[in-house]
Scaffold this motif. Structure first.
Motif, short mmCIF file in Angstrom:
data_model
loop_
_atom_site.label_atom_id
_atom_site.label_comp_id
_atom_site.label_asym_id
_atom_site.label_seq_id
_atom_site.Cartn_x
_atom_site.Cartn_y
_atom_site.Cartn_z
N PRO A 1 50.61 -59.44 -33.56
CA PRO A 1 51.43 -59.68 -34.75
C PRO A 1 51.86 -61.14 -34.80
O PRO A 1 52.36 -61.68 -33.81
N SER A 2 51.66 -61.77 -35.93
CA SER A 2 51.92 -63.21 -36.00
C SER A 2 52.38 -63.58 -37.41
O SER A 2 52.33 -62.79 -38.34
N GLY A 3 52.85 -64.80 -37.54
CA GLY A 3 53.31 -65.29 -38.83
C GLY A 3 54.41 -66.31 -38.67
O GLY A 3 54.66 -66.82 -37.57
N GLY A 4 55.07 -66.60 -39.77
CA GLY A 4 56.12 -67.60 -39.76
C GLY A 4 57.50 -66.98 -39.58
O GLY A 4 57.68 -66.04 -38.81
N ILE A 5 58.47 -67.53 -40.31
CA ILE A 5 59.86 -67.11 -40.19
C ILE A 5 59.98 -65.59 -40.24
O ILE A 5 59.43 -64.94 -41.10
N ASP A 6 60.71 -65.05 -39.29
CA ASP A 6 60.75 -63.60 -39.12
C ASP A 6 62.17 -63.11 -38.91
O ASP A 6 62.77 -62.51 -39.77
N GLY A 7 62.73 -63.39 -37.73
CA GLY A 7 64.07 -62.91 -37.42
C GLY A 7 65.15 -63.78 -38.04
O GLY A 7 65.04 -65.00 -38.07
N LEU A 8 66.20 -63.12 -38.56
CA LEU A 8 67.37 -63.81 -39.10
C LEU A 8 68.63 -63.34 -38.39
O LEU A 8 68.72 -62.19 -37.97
N ALA A 9 69.60 -64.25 -38.29
CA ALA A 9 70.92 -63.90 -37.76
C ALA A 9 71.96 -64.70 -38.54
O ALA A 9 71.72 -65.84 -38.91
N LEU A 10 73.12 -64.08 -38.76
CA LEU A 10 74.19 -64.69 -39.53
C LEU A 10 75.43 -64.79 -38.64
O LEU A 10 75.81 -63.81 -37.99
N SER A 11 76.04 -65.97 -38.59
CA SER A 11 77.23 -66.15 -37.76
C SER A 11 78.37 -65.26 -38.26
O SER A 11 78.39 -64.88 -39.43
N PRO A 12 79.32 -64.90 -37.38
CA PRO A 12 80.41 -63.99 -37.78
C PRO A 12 81.22 -64.49 -38.97
O PRO A 12 81.72 -63.68 -39.75
N ASP A 13 81.35 -65.80 -39.12
CA ASP A 13 82.10 -66.34 -40.26
C ASP A 13 81.22 -66.57 -41.48
O ASP A 13 81.68 -67.10 -42.50
N SER A 14 79.95 -66.16 -41.39
CA SER A 14 78.97 -66.30 -42.48
C SER A 14 78.70 -67.74 -42.87
O SER A 14 78.16 -68.00 -43.94
N LYS A 15 79.03 -68.69 -42.00
CA LYS A 15 78.83 -70.09 -42.33
C LYS A 15 77.47 -70.63 -41.91
O LYS A 15 77.05 -71.69 -42.40
N THR A 16 76.74 -69.91 -41.04
CA THR A 16 75.47 -70.41 -40.53
C THR A 16 74.43 -69.31 -40.50
O THR A 16 74.70 -68.20 -40.03
N LEU A 17 73.23 -69.62 -41.03
CA LEU A 17 72.09 -68.72 -40.93
C LEU A 17 71.12 -69.28 -39.89
O LEU A 17 70.76 -70.45 -39.94
N TYR A 18 70.71 -68.43 -38.94
CA TYR A 18 69.74 -68.80 -37.91
C TYR A 18 68.42 -68.08 -38.19
O TYR A 18 68.42 -66.98 -38.74
N TRP A 19 67.32 -68.71 -37.79
CA TRP A 19 66.04 -68.02 -37.92
C TRP A 19 65.05 -68.47 -36.85
O TRP A 19 65.18 -69.54 -36.26
N THR A 20 64.07 -67.59 -36.63
CA THR A 20 62.97 -67.86 -35.70
C THR A 20 61.67 -67.47 -36.36
O THR A 20 61.64 -66.63 -37.27
N ALA A 21 60.57 -68.06 -35.92
CA ALA A 21 59.23 -67.64 -36.36
C ALA A 21 58.66 -66.69 -35.32
O ALA A 21 58.86 -66.88 -34.12
N ILE A 22 57.96 -65.66 -35.79
CA ILE A 22 57.38 -64.71 -34.86
C ILE A 22 56.32 -65.38 -33.98
O ILE A 22 56.10 -64.98 -32.84
#
Length: 375
Positions: A231-252
């Motif tokens: 399984p492959s591709g680009g941006i996949d996982g997302l995470a949101l900080s508890p204060d909703s001020k920052t979005l994090y992401w990773t590519a698979i």
């Protein structure tokens, strides 16, 4: 003699430390064991009172079973109704075609990302790809946010989502497009206006890392879009900080994590160049599929190479939570709730498309959870 004693003491200390680390790892608990004809699951979300929901996408297997279910006594029960989660002749916006990412907000509203893709069908019809907000208590559909053309692309793979209730009158949805074709991006939907934007298209942070090589079940595999073996591709996982001020992401297909301030990301007046220039590199991480986060800001990874669950604490350090070479074949969907990390184990790397047409999956498909230390 003294050197021998020092070496022996050092060895014993290492063994003692290793044994402590192993002892500190919690044993995962199997909460569901799913066997055919029930389909293979991917996304997972958990309510504040520990109800568990699973998504069963059709992009890799155009199954005729339910696409969304609640675990009741360890068994998947179609949710909210069979008429909404089984294949239908109704308009595509009125039933779940292929739900992938799931997200439970603080109000126990279940947000469902339907990528609209079915195995063997190239087209993603308009109305099939959408975000649905479903009240988990009343079963009422609150929002159906269709991804419209021209943003909608048949080459897209809408994989994961986070919902930011602090921006926009009714919130903002961030969607990871990991790409069935070579199209990788972030989608942003303003819930109130339903306006949808695609940003960071084929940006370095949303695309597969060139030359990526990974180990899966002990085998070294090199990423090749034209001859995919995992399984492959680009941006996949997302995470949101508890204060909703920052979005994090990773590519698979990668090991680098990135972030953006949600104030920047949710603002349609911010130019593409400004967005690109604002992307922050957050360091390396274990190669993974989905992400999840807890109320303290810790981020969790399903490390498919190490067949492990890993925690990144807010100081940027990584901690091994559990390792299981037999069951953690491909940790996929992750969810955190009330001190537990939940994971779906769908064995997606064993699909026929990655193994010369042979289905190497070995049911049952497991859903597990593990007690974690958030401090």
């Amino acid at each position: 003699m003294m050197k021998y004693l020092i070496r022996t003491s050092f060895l014993l200390l290492n063994l003692f430390t290793a044994s402590r680390l192993i002892a500190q790892q919690q044993q995962p608990e199997i909460i569901a064991s799913i066997t055919p004809p029930a389909p293979d699951m991917s996304g997972i979300a958990v309510t504040s009172d520990n109800r568990v929901f699973l998504g069963f996408p059709r992009h890799a297997d155009n199954h005729q079973s339910f696409a969304l279910a609640e675990l009741v006594d360890g068994k998947p029960i179609p949710f909210p109704a069979a008429s909404y989660v089984y294949p239908s002749s109704k308009a595509y916006k009125d039933w779940l075609v292929s739900p992938h990412g799931l997200y439970m907000d603080k109000n126990d509203v279940l947000w469902i990302l339907d990528d609209g893709k079915r195995d063997g069908i190239k087209e993603i019809p308009e109305g099939a790809a959408k975000v649905v907000a479903l009240d988990s208590r009343t079963k009422k559909i609150i929002h159906t946010l269709v991804i419209p053309k021209p943003v909608l692309s048949d080459d897209a793979h809408y994989n994961d989502l986070r919902v930011d209730l602090s921006h926009g009158k009714q919130g903002t949805v961030y969607i990871a497009n990991s790409g069935f074709g070579e199209r990788y991006s972030l989608l942003i939907i303003d819930v109130a206006t339903r306006k949808t934007r695609e940003v960071l298209l084929n940006h370095y942070s949303t695309s597969p890392e060139p030359g990526f090589m990974g180990f899966l079940e002990g085998k070294p595999l090199i990423y090749d879009f034209k001859a995919q073996t995992f399984p492959s591709g680009g941006i996949d996982g997302l995470a949101l900080s508890p204060d909703s001020k920052t979005l994090y992401w990773t590519a698979i297909t990668g090991r680098r994590m990135y972030s953006l301030p949600t104030a920047t990301l949710s603002n349609p007046a911010v130019s593409e160049k400004q967005l690109s220039d604002s992307v922050k590199y957050e360091g390396e991480h274990p190669a993974c599929d989905g992400l999840t986060e807890d109320e303290k800001g810790n981020i969790y990874f399903g490390a498919f190479e190490q067949q492990s669950l890993v925690q990144r604490t807010t100081d940027g350090k990584y901690h091994l939570l559990a390792h299981d070479k037999d069951n953690f074949v491909w940790p996929d969907g992750l969810a955190y709730r009330n001190g537990y990390l939940y994971v779906t184990l769908g064995q997606w790397n064993r699909l026929p498309s990655y193994n010369g047409g042979k289905d190497l999956r070995k049911p049952p498909y497991l859903v597990e959870r593990i007690k974690v230390n958030t401090n």
